[in-house]
Scaffold this motif. Structure first.
Motif, PDB file in Angstrom:
ATOM      1  N   PRO A  34      65.402 -29.327  53.000  1.00 54.69           N
ATOM      2  CA  PRO A  34      64.787 -28.482  51.972  1.00 54.69           C
ATOM      3  C   PRO A  34      64.236 -29.314  50.817  1.00 54.69           C
ATOM      4  CG  PRO A  34      67.001 -27.720  52.531  1.00 54.69           C
ATOM      5  CD  PRO A  34      66.820 -29.028  53.194  1.00 54.69           C
ATOM      6  N   LEU A  48      71.044 -33.610  45.165  1.00 49.41           N
ATOM      7  CA  LEU A  48      70.810 -32.234  45.623  1.00 49.41           C
ATOM      8  C   LEU A  48      71.605 -31.919  46.888  1.00 49.41           C
ATOM      9  CD1 LEU A  48      66.991 -31.925  44.952  1.00 49.41           C
ATOM     10  CD2 LEU A  48      68.723 -30.379  44.068  1.00 49.41           C
ATOM     11  N   LYS A  51      75.111 -31.473  45.901  1.00 49.60           N
ATOM     12  CA  LYS A  51      75.295 -30.237  45.142  1.00 49.60           C
ATOM     13  C   LYS A  51      75.496 -29.040  46.077  1.00 49.60           C
ATOM     14  CE  LYS A  51      72.914 -27.339  41.762  1.00 49.60           C
ATOM     15  NZ  LYS A  51      71.737 -27.148  40.944  1.00 49.60           N
ATOM     16  N   THR A  79      65.549 -23.250  47.878  1.00 48.69           N
ATOM     17  CA  THR A  79      64.188 -23.454  47.383  1.00 48.69           C
ATOM     18  C   THR A  79      63.448 -22.172  47.009  1.00 48.69           C
ATOM     19  OG1 THR A  79      63.431 -23.534  49.658  1.00 48.69           O
ATOM     20  CG2 THR A  79      63.733 -25.638  48.585  1.00 48.69           C
ATOM     21  N   ILE A  80      63.460 -21.166  47.877  1.00 46.83           N
ATOM     22  CA  ILE A  80      62.533 -20.048  47.641  1.00 46.83           C
ATOM     23  C   ILE A  80      62.941 -19.144  46.480  1.00 46.83           C
ATOM     24  CG2 ILE A  80      61.663 -20.023  50.023  1.00 46.83           C
ATOM     25  CD1 ILE A  80      63.261 -17.420  50.389  1.00 46.83           C
ATOM     26  N   ASN A  81      64.216 -19.141  46.127  1.00 51.70           N
ATOM     27  CA  ASN A  81      64.658 -18.370  44.957  1.00 51.70           C
ATOM     28  C   ASN A  81      65.860 -19.119  44.407  1.00 51.70           C
ATOM     29  OD1 ASN A  81      65.204 -16.431  43.049  1.00 51.70           O
ATOM     30  ND2 ASN A  81      64.881 -14.727  44.454  1.00 51.70           N
ATOM     31  N   LYS A  82      65.556 -20.250  43.807  1.00 51.37           N
ATOM     32  CA  LYS A  82      66.570 -21.273  43.520  1.00 51.37           C
ATOM     33  C   LYS A  82      67.890 -20.757  42.953  1.00 51.37           C
ATOM     34  CE  LYS A  82      63.500 -25.101  43.252  1.00 51.37           C
ATOM     35  NZ  LYS A  82      62.689 -25.957  42.453  1.00 51.37           N
ATOM     36  N   ASN A  83      68.961 -21.095  43.641  1.00 53.16           N
ATOM     37  CA  ASN A  83      70.340 -20.832  43.208  1.00 53.16           C
ATOM     38  C   ASN A  83      70.718 -19.358  43.180  1.00 53.16           C
ATOM     39  OD1 ASN A  83      70.680 -23.564  42.912  1.00 53.16           O
ATOM     40  ND2 ASN A  83      70.072 -23.546  40.759  1.00 53.16           N
ATOM     41  N   LYS A  84      69.863 -18.495  43.698  1.00 50.99           N
ATOM     42  CA  LYS A  84      70.190 -17.073  43.730  1.00 50.99           C
ATOM     43  C   LYS A  84      71.120 -16.813  44.926  1.00 50.99           C
ATOM     44  CE  LYS A  84      68.568 -12.644  42.722  1.00 50.99           C
ATOM     45  NZ  LYS A  84      68.112 -12.079  41.464  1.00 50.99           N
ATOM     46  N   PRO A 257      57.974  -5.976  49.487  1.00 54.15           N
ATOM     47  CA  PRO A 257      58.924  -7.077  49.356  1.00 54.15           C
ATOM     48  C   PRO A 257      60.128  -6.899  50.278  1.00 54.15           C
ATOM     49  CG  PRO A 257      59.108  -5.598  47.483  1.00 54.15           C
ATOM     50  CD  PRO A 257      58.034  -5.036  48.353  1.00 54.15           C
ATOM     51  N   GLN A 261      59.169 -10.966  54.701  1.00 52.07           N
ATOM     52  CA  GLN A 261      58.534 -11.941  53.790  1.00 52.07           C
ATOM     53  C   GLN A 261      59.502 -13.055  53.434  1.00 52.07           C
ATOM     54  OE1 GLN A 261      56.387 -10.989  50.283  1.00 52.07           O
ATOM     55  NE2 GLN A 261      55.617  -9.078  51.083  1.00 52.07           N
ATOM     56  N   GLN A 265      58.988 -17.053  54.374  1.00 52.70           N
ATOM     57  CA  GLN A 265      58.989 -18.068  53.302  1.00 52.70           C
ATOM     58  C   GLN A 265      60.093 -19.088  53.501  1.00 52.70           C
ATOM     59  OE1 GLN A 265      59.046 -17.006  49.091  1.00 52.70           O
ATOM     60  NE2 GLN A 265      58.289 -15.044  49.762  1.00 52.70           N
ATOM     61  N   ASN A 269      59.694 -23.158  53.978  1.00 49.40           N
ATOM     62  CA  ASN A 269      60.234 -24.029  52.933  1.00 49.40           C
ATOM     63  C   ASN A 269      61.543 -24.708  53.314  1.00 49.40           C
ATOM     64  OD1 ASN A 269      58.507 -23.801  50.402  1.00 49.40           O
ATOM     65  ND2 ASN A 269      58.715 -21.682  51.060  1.00 49.40           N
ATOM     66  N   ASN A 270      61.903 -24.635  54.593  1.00 45.87           N
ATOM     67  CA  ASN A 270      63.168 -25.230  55.058  1.00 45.87           C
ATOM     68  C   ASN A 270      64.367 -24.763  54.246  1.00 45.87           C
ATOM     69  OD1 ASN A 270      61.709 -26.630  56.878  1.00 45.87           O
ATOM     70  ND2 ASN A 270      62.200 -28.680  56.126  1.00 45.87           N
TER      71      ASN A 270
ATOM     72  N   LEU B  43      57.534 -15.901  43.292  1.00 43.71           N
ATOM     73  CA  LEU B  43      58.203 -16.608  42.200  1.00 43.71           C
ATOM     74  C   LEU B  43      59.458 -17.294  42.752  1.00 43.71           C
ATOM     75  CD1 LEU B  43      58.711 -17.080  39.106  1.00 43.71           C
ATOM     76  CD2 LEU B  43      60.020 -14.970  39.151  1.00 43.71           C
ATOM     77  N   MET B  44      59.589 -18.595  42.449  1.00 46.80           N
ATOM     78  CA  MET B  44      60.772 -19.295  42.962  1.00 46.80           C
ATOM     79  C   MET B  44      61.891 -19.380  41.937  1.00 46.80           C
ATOM     80  SD  MET B  44      59.352 -22.296  45.391  1.00 46.80           S
ATOM     81  CE  MET B  44      58.738 -21.972  47.026  1.00 46.80           C
ATOM     82  N   THR B  45      61.541 -19.541  40.673  1.00 41.93           N
ATOM     83  CA  THR B  45      62.580 -19.580  39.647  1.00 41.93           C
ATOM     84  C   THR B  45      61.969 -19.374  38.271  1.00 41.93           C
ATOM     85  OG1 THR B  45      64.372 -20.879  38.664  1.00 41.93           O
ATOM     86  CG2 THR B  45      62.467 -22.115  39.411  1.00 41.93           C
ATOM     87  N   ALA B 126      69.707 -31.787  38.678  1.00 39.24           N
ATOM     88  CA  ALA B 126      68.963 -32.053  39.918  1.00 39.24           C
ATOM     89  C   ALA B 126      67.555 -31.479  39.875  1.00 39.24           C
ATOM     90  CB  ALA B 126      69.730 -31.536  41.131  1.00 39.24           C
ATOM     91  N   GLN B 201      68.127 -15.354  36.070  1.00 39.14           N
ATOM     92  CA  GLN B 201      68.126 -14.592  37.329  1.00 39.14           C
ATOM     93  C   GLN B 201      67.583 -13.176  37.159  1.00 39.14           C
ATOM     94  OE1 GLN B 201      68.712 -15.940  40.159  1.00 39.14           O
ATOM     95  NE2 GLN B 201      69.983 -17.718  39.817  1.00 39.14           N
ATOM     96  N   GLU B 219      61.781  -8.081  42.450  1.00 40.70           N
ATOM     97  CA  GLU B 219      61.820  -9.288  43.292  1.00 40.70           C
ATOM     98  C   GLU B 219      60.774  -9.264  44.411  1.00 40.70           C
ATOM     99  OE1 GLU B 219      64.877 -11.423  42.575  1.00 40.70           O
ATOM    100  OE2 GLU B 219      63.285 -12.760  43.224  1.00 40.70           O
ATOM    101  N   GLY B 220      59.968 -10.297  44.454  1.00 40.12           N
ATOM    102  CA  GLY B 220      58.996 -10.425  45.537  1.00 40.12           C
ATOM    103  C   GLY B 220      57.823  -9.466  45.444  1.00 40.12           C
ATOM    104  N   SER B 221      57.732  -8.719  44.333  1.00 37.87           N
ATOM    105  CA  SER B 221      56.688  -7.702  44.283  1.00 37.87           C
ATOM    106  C   SER B 221      55.915  -7.702  42.971  1.00 37.87           C
ATOM    107  CB  SER B 221      57.343  -6.339  44.518  1.00 37.87           C
ATOM    108  OG  SER B 221      56.432  -5.302  44.328  1.00 37.87           O
ATOM    109  N   LYS B 418      56.283 -29.128  55.142  1.00 39.20           N
ATOM    110  CA  LYS B 418      57.565 -29.789  54.873  1.00 39.20           C
ATOM    111  C   LYS B 418      57.826 -30.916  55.876  1.00 39.20           C
ATOM    112  CE  LYS B 418      59.744 -27.744  51.367  1.00 39.20           C
ATOM    113  NZ  LYS B 418      60.602 -28.302  50.346  1.00 39.20           N
TER     114      LYS B 418
END
Lengths: 311, 539
Positions: A34, A48, A51, A79-84, A257, A261, A265, A269-270, B43-45, B126, B201, B219-221, B418
């Protein structure tokens, strides 16, 4: 029956663990990680990986994951929604995808059954041919094309319903995706219903029913249709799971959503944790569907229940 | 299947274009009417220290503010602070403007910047951008990012609530523009610590100090932004509501645009031709450069004549104009047009000139020489990623090369981005079509990549003269003299591209957008954040 269900549940859990194991191996063998961004230094990548525990050996990661899954913890997104937290991240999308999938399935099944019965009752007439054409088109045209055509004509030209998903108006904004997704089950179920119905209508017990002078409507509903249902129920389970997983393109067209999807993603994004979680959810859904189908067999056709020694 | 899909898309698009009632009516004087912007990525963060992608930077720039902000001409202007620069260019003192406050009423303080910058560089965070403070030459940045020094040793301090001081080891010409990036935005430490893992978040897990506050997060929308009346420059902003919608399918985004439900969207390649004559069509040249990267430790690619032949045989003009058609521009060097300017405002590209030639006859001559060394039949593998544009460009390059260079065979490898990047980082390729998106408007963001020992020098170029010039210009005797530094960059680029042919630039990325007539304020920046923060309906 309960013993049978319990046994099936146990097999299902073992199957799920096996699926997670295979997924872990596959993702382990995948090239890249990732965190193979050009901008990351080796030291940062190491940080990372540490972590998220990705520097640990395979068996440690797998064991830890299983323990966490039992606690309902699917980990966090890399990656796609970091740390969620993934459980939190996929809950709503999954609910939405299931909602659209079930709506499409219900509509698809009802219309498919009606089409199939009409075609079978009018076997070898122009009506039969017409429904055959409809079902061939439904099976062979991808839902992506249906989705775009519906968006163009019903959403844009006629301006009857919204094109994009709107959380504050989910009822209306899910009409087009539901129709787009129901095309495949309509076509599939009508084909199955038609051929099964033709078989059943040619069987001897139907001849007996007719000889007894029972009305046609009653004969179809109580005798023919019930016996037609077994193969149809068999295809409905996987079809519903396909609707959830296969809704990826429809979700994209109507900006829903949903889980599709997230899955696509995560793959690009691995984001391994999310990929495994989505695949786990899909597998669980599939296994549950098959379980329900098995139980339904018993309800629809008592002979199956008897054969399994659980009358 | 893909061709079929494309054909269907085009047919539908054509049908739509012919059948629709033309452009949406221009709207004006509707500050209360939301402006809706379609985003093609999720959105990623919203954690500014962890953001790396365009969507995150875009949304962060809507609702948060740093020390400086971008102007349309690519220069920096005051946002949360005004500044003084010491005569030696090594100390930047920022003065937080009066009235700067967070959405919870706390004042924005210098300590908020110290906390955020230290967090960015701290290995425990990080952040993929931890290196960037060293690019600015902030004292101890490399040591802090590498973990040799604790983050509190970073060369930033807050002598009082209103004063934020940055100490540099070398002068940095682009500091004021680079710090417009959300990575450098402040973080309210008290709030951050109270939030713990929930930080960023959701809308209630963030504090805002920018032009808008985030009032909707589906989220996502859909992400909704409402004007922040407490923003220190609120009087410069008219628009009440801006909505971002994630719409991954351009076809439906276009339908929504025609219905005025979406006001701004980005077009993809095949749609550009259909819409380029419409009133709302805009081209935007970006800083990202696509180039061919030869692996110089590969026996074939080490041959300079072969690299020259390849470079001379690629018709960049045709790739930009006939293949991509999206506003991309043929590369003249590795630094793009309208991207970096010297102290007198002259475009780097205008001074450095065109370093790239297209001449198939010359290409054949060099290829003949290459064949003498490598044999009559040369096979090269071209590696590219699986995006539509990369595929189209790679396939055309293959065609151009095999047509112009007799005896050359090009095999193709196409993998997801990737995976391609992983193979690039491990030097596992012969010739790769790759790109670099610049972080700041200075040639250094590109030229640093190709120095010996750079972790991003994946073609393993080893140019002594090049390294010397880059060192002299960025850390050596010319680093403090802007004019000499600029000349060093120009000379270095010439060595890299036109003498050593160490990389072969192909095109400067351009995107095409549709903007509803009546919507103003989109900043067409080649780099930097804040493209949409000033959008509004015309008066």
């Amino acid at each position: 029956m309960s013993k049978y269900v319990l046994k099936r549940l146990l097999i299902s859990i073992i199957t799920l663990i096996a699926i997670i194991f295979v997924l872990f191996i596959m993702l382990d063998l995948m090239p890249g990680s990732p965190f193979n961004d050009e901008k990351l230094s080796e030291a940062q990548k190491a940080i990372l990986l540490a972590k998220y525990g990705l520097d640990k050996p395979f068996y440690v990661r797998f064991g830890k994951y299983l323990v966490n899954v039992l606690k309902g913890d699917l980990g966090v997104s890399y990656t796609i929604n970091k740390n969620k937290a993934i459980a939190e991240m996929i809950a709503q999308p999954l609910k939405l995808s299931i909602k659209v999938g079930i709506q499409a399935m219900v509509i698809g099944s009802i219309i498919g059954l009606i089409f199939g019965i009409i075609a079978a009752l009018n076997h070898n007439t122009w009506i039969d041919s017409l429904f055959s054409v409809v079902s061939i088109v439904g099976v062979s045209v991808p839902s992506y094309v249906f989705a775009l055509l519906l968006a163009l004509f019903i959403g844009y030209k006629l301006n009857l319903v919204p094109i994009l998903y709107n959380a504050s108006d989910p009822g209306r904004s899910l009409i087009l995706p539901t129709i787009a997704l129901s095309m495949f089950p309509i076509a599939n179920i009508s084909r199955f219903t038609r051929s099964e119905m033709i078989d059943v209508l040619n069987s001897e017990y139907i001849l007996l029913v007719q000889a007894k002078g029972i009305k046609e409507k009653s004969m179809i509903i109580h005798h023919a249709l019930r016996n037609t249902m077994i193969p149809i129920v068999t295809v409905m389970g996987p079809l519903l799971v396909n609707l959830l997983t296969g809704s990826m393109v429809v979700e994209k067209v109507f900006a829903i959503p949903g889980i599709g999807q997230i899955m696509s993603q995560a793959i690009t994004n691995n984001d391994y944790n999310v990929v495994i979680a989505c695949a786990f959810v899909y597998s669980a859904l599939y296994i549950i569907m098959m379980l329900i189908v098995d139980i339904l067999y018993g309800i629809i056709d008592p002979r199956i229940r008897v054969a399994k020694g659980d009358s | 299947m893909r061709r079929l899909k494309k054909a269907i898309c085009l047919l539908l698009a054509l049908f739509l274009l012919v059948g629709c009632g033309g452009q949406p009516e221009p709207d004006s004087g509707k500050t209360n009417k939301p402006i809706t912007i379609a985003l093609t990525a999720n959105l990623m963060t919203m954690d500014n220290s962890l953001a790396t992608d365009g969507a995150s930077f875009t949304l962060l720039a809507m609702c948060m503010s740093g020390l400086t902000q971008m102007k349309e001409d690519g220069t920096a202007q005051a946002d949360m602070a005004t500044w003084d620069i010491s005569n030696d260019g090594l100390t930047y003192t920022f003065h937080i403007v009066d009235g700067a406050k967070w959405s919870n009423g706390d004042p924005v303080t210098a300590q908020d910047f110290v906390f955020s910058w230290r967090r960015l560089v701290d290995p425990a965070t990080a952040s993929e951008y931890a290196f960037i403070l060293d690019t600015l030459h902030v004292v101890n940045a490399a040591e802090c990012a590498g973990g040799q020094l604790p983050a509190d040793q970073l060369g930033v301090e807050a002598p009082d609530e209103k004063t934020f001081v940055v100490h540099l080891s070398l002068p940095c010409d682009f500091l004021l523009t680079l710090i417009t990036m959300p990575l450098f935005y402040p973080i309210n430490q008290k709030f951050f610590e109270a939030e713990g893992d929930s930080y960023a978040q959701g809308i209630d897990h963030l504090l805002y100090n920018g032009a808008f506050t985030m009032t909707g997060w589906e989220e996502g929308s859909t992400y909704t932004f409402t004007k922040n009346p407490d923003y220190v420059h609120a009087d410069e902003f008219q628009q009440e509501t801006v909505i971002f919608r994630i719409v991954l399918e351009t076809q439906t985004a276009i339908l929504e645009y025609q219905q005025s439900n979406i006001n701004i969207l980005t077009l993809t390649g095949e749609m550009v031709d259909l819409y380029k004559s419409e009133a709302g069509f805009h081209n935007r040249l970006e800083g990202t450069m696509w180039y061919l990267l030869p692996m110089l430790e590969n026996e074939k690619m080490a041959n300079k004549d072969l690299r020259m032949a390849i470079s001379l045989a690629v018709d960049r003009e045709a790739i930009a104009k006939d293949v991509l058609k999206d506003g991309s521009r043929a590369a003249d060097g590795i630094i793009g047009h309208n991207f970096a300017f010297d102290q007198n405002g002259v475009d780097f590209r205008d001074t450095a000139g065109n370093l790239i030639e297209y001449d198939t006859a010359k290409a054949a001559e060099h290829f003949a020489k290459a064949k003498e060394a490598l044999g009559d039949k040369i096979t090269i593998n071209l590696y590219y990623e699986d995006s539509d544009s990369a595929k189209a460009v790679a396939e055309n390059i293959q065609q151009m090369l095999v047509t112009a260079l007799e005896g050359l065979e090009i095999t193709m490898t196409c993998k997801p981005k990737k995976t391609r990047v992983a193979d690039m980082l491990s030097n596992n390729f012969e010739l790769m079509l790759t790109r670099w998106g610049p972080d700041y408007a200075d040639p250094q963001t590109f030229l640093d990549l190709f120095t010996t020992g750079s972790s991003m020098n994946n073609g393993l170029y080893n140019g002594a003269a090049y390294d010397e010039l880059i060192f002299k210009g960025t850390r050596g005797e010319d680093a403090a003299d802007s004019a000499s530094r600029w000349q060093d960059m120009i000379d270095a680029e010439k060595i890299l591209i036109a003498e050593d042919f160490a990389i072969l630039p192909v095109y400067q990325y351009g995107s095409a957008m549709m903007i509803t007539p009546g919507v103003e304020g989109v900043l067409f920046l080649t780099t930097g954040s804040g493209t949409y923060r000033r959008v509004h309906w015309a008066e």
